[in-house]
Design a protein around this motif. Structure first.
Motif, PDB file in Angstrom:
ATOM      1  N   PHE A  92       0.811  -1.209   0.000  1.00  0.00           N
ATOM      2  CA  PHE A  92       0.000   0.000   0.000  1.00  0.00           C
ATOM      3  C   PHE A  92       0.851   1.269   0.000  1.00  0.00           C
ATOM      4  O   PHE A  92       0.414   2.306  -0.486  1.00  0.00           O
ATOM      5  CB  PHE A  92      -0.931   0.028   1.220  1.00  0.00           C
ATOM      6  N   GLU A  93       2.062   1.182   0.571  1.00  0.00           N
ATOM      7  CA  GLU A  93       2.854   2.402   0.737  1.00  0.00           C
ATOM      8  C   GLU A  93       3.315   3.002  -0.580  1.00  0.00           C
ATOM      9  O   GLU A  93       3.629   4.192  -0.657  1.00  0.00           O
ATOM     10  CB  GLU A  93       4.068   2.140   1.641  1.00  0.00           C
ATOM     11  N   THR A  94       3.359   2.200  -1.641  1.00  0.00           N
ATOM     12  CA  THR A  94       3.779   2.727  -2.939  1.00  0.00           C
ATOM     13  C   THR A  94       2.666   3.488  -3.654  1.00  0.00           C
ATOM     14  O   THR A  94       2.942   4.247  -4.588  1.00  0.00           O
ATOM     15  CB  THR A  94       4.259   1.577  -3.836  1.00  0.00           C
ATOM     16  N   GLU A  95       1.423   3.290  -3.243  1.00  0.00           N
ATOM     17  CA  GLU A  95       0.280   3.912  -3.904  1.00  0.00           C
ATOM     18  C   GLU A  95      -0.427   4.942  -3.040  1.00  0.00           C
ATOM     19  O   GLU A  95      -0.874   5.979  -3.544  1.00  0.00           O
ATOM     20  CB  GLU A  95      -0.723   2.839  -4.344  1.00  0.00           C
ATOM     21  N   ALA A  96      -0.524   4.677  -1.749  1.00  0.00           N
ATOM     22  CA  ALA A  96      -1.246   5.576  -0.850  1.00  0.00           C
ATOM     23  C   ALA A  96      -0.427   6.824  -0.559  1.00  0.00           C
ATOM     24  O   ALA A  96       0.802   6.858  -0.732  1.00  0.00           O
ATOM     25  CB  ALA A  96      -1.596   4.860   0.447  1.00  0.00           C
ATOM     26  N   GLU A  97      -1.109   7.848  -0.127  1.00  0.00           N
ATOM     27  CA  GLU A  97      -0.406   9.074   0.258  1.00  0.00           C
ATOM     28  C   GLU A  97       0.455   8.850   1.490  1.00  0.00           C
ATOM     29  O   GLU A  97       1.586   9.341   1.571  1.00  0.00           O
ATOM     30  CB  GLU A  97      -1.432  10.186   0.530  1.00  0.00           C
ATOM     31  N   ARG A  98      -0.092   8.096   2.453  1.00  0.00           N
ATOM     32  CA  ARG A  98       0.634   7.838   3.694  1.00  0.00           C
ATOM     33  C   ARG A  98       0.095   6.565   4.316  1.00  0.00           C
ATOM     34  O   ARG A  98      -1.107   6.316   4.303  1.00  0.00           O
ATOM     35  CB  ARG A  98       0.474   9.003   4.665  1.00  0.00           C
ATOM     36  N   VAL A  99       0.985   5.758   4.904  1.00  0.00           N
ATOM     37  CA  VAL A  99       0.612   4.525   5.586  1.00  0.00           C
ATOM     38  C   VAL A  99       1.337   4.504   6.930  1.00  0.00           C
ATOM     39  O   VAL A  99       2.570   4.599   6.979  1.00  0.00           O
ATOM     40  CB  VAL A  99       0.979   3.265   4.772  1.00  0.00           C
ATOM     41  N   VAL A 100       0.586   4.375   8.007  1.00  0.00           N
ATOM     42  CA  VAL A 100       1.162   4.314   9.350  1.00  0.00           C
ATOM     43  C   VAL A 100       0.581   3.103  10.064  1.00  0.00           C
ATOM     44  O   VAL A 100      -0.530   2.647   9.758  1.00  0.00           O
ATOM     45  CB  VAL A 100       0.880   5.595  10.157  1.00  0.00           C
ATOM     46  N   ALA A 101       1.333   2.591  11.028  1.00  0.00           N
ATOM     47  CA  ALA A 101       0.923   1.419  11.806  1.00  0.00           C
ATOM     48  C   ALA A 101       0.948   1.785  13.279  1.00  0.00           C
ATOM     49  O   ALA A 101       2.003   2.159  13.811  1.00  0.00           O
ATOM     50  CB  ALA A 101       1.840   0.233  11.523  1.00  0.00           C
TER      51      ALA A 101
END
Length: 272
Positions: free
Chosen positions: A53-62
């Protein structure tokens, strides 16, 4: 009761965990085929399913609960993982578009408080994807995987929980129809057991996957109630005079009708 983050990491490092990761990751990416420009939050232990997801989404956090612990993610580059309180997320209102919950609701002390906090941080029309152990499934009865711990759910229980937290379910599916054993032929992703179980006993799958959307209700303006203001009536009784009682007024009524009784507030004077 939360599992320790080390136990979760070790499970996904094993062959059975790798199989579970591959099966569930395919389902998650099938439900969310595109996340272009979205802000994604993974809550619980969702890092095995956030890859890609991190390559497409604006931001990814866990975000990982404090009672569980946190590990670094992603393995390379700056860390995007943080230790948080599950009912007090360090995010402003309407700051994320999608939330993925794995190993979260079944472990939480109060799932409603977690969902209400997610409702706060979700943008209008935002969506959550929840993966929980199936109460009917065999995976919830064995401790060979993290899905055998915590509180399993049925579809009816999840529906009630989501609606009470202002979410509306929009999609249901199941996964992990294979047996939670360590035999290689049974646990392979290419094994026919997953396809056979999905066709013949879908209600007994290992996990339930539900996607829900945030509900918004239009506020109704409060209408001011019309209140009657007190009004003063002029008194026909002269100042200092005692008012007639009920009996006197009843006796004087026939005289007034005959024109024999006149009311005056001035004293009578003799005319010259």
């Amino acid at each position: 009761m939360y599992l320790d983050v080390i136990d979760l990491r070790d499970f996904y490092a094993e062959e059975l965990g790798a199989t579970v990761r591959q099966i569930l990751r395919q389902r998650v990416h099938h439900i969310w085929p595109t996340v272009r420009g979205d802000r994604i939050l993974g809550l619980g232990y969702a890092t095995p399913y956030l890859d890609g997801f991190e390559t497409e989404a604006e931001r990814v956090v866990a975000f990982m609960p404090a009672a569980q612990g946190v590990v670094n993610w992603p393995p390379t580059g700056p860390s995007a993982a943080a230790l948080v309180n599950d009912d007090m997320l360090p995010l402003p209102d309407a700051s994320v578009d999608r939330v993925l919950l794995v190993h979260m609701l079944e472990m939480a002390n109060d799932p409603r408080e977690v969902l209400r906090e997610l409702w706060r941080v979700l943008s209008p029309g935002g969506r959550i994807l929840v993966v929980v152990p199936n109460r009917r499934g065999l995976w919830a009865r064995l401790d060979t995987s993290p899905f055998g711990y915590g509180r399993p759910f049925s579809r009816g229980q999840m529906t009630t929980l989501l609606r009470e937290s202002q979410f509306s379910p929009v999609m249901w599916t199941e996964a992990l129809h294979m047996l939670p054993v360590k035999r290689r032929r049974v646990r392979r992703p290419s094994s026919p057991w997953e396809a056979i179980g999905q066709k013949f006993w879908p209600a007994f799958a290992g996990v339930i996957i539900v996607e829900a959307t945030k509900l918004l209700y239009q506020g109704l303006p409060v209408k001011e109630k019309v209140r009657l203001k007190p009004a003063f009536r002029p008194s026909l009784i002269p100042a200092g005079a005692s008012p007639m009682g009920r009996e006197d007024a009843t006796a004087a009524a026939p005289l007034a009708d005959a024109g024999l009784l006149q009311h005056s507030s001035f004293p009578a004077t003799d005319r010259a």
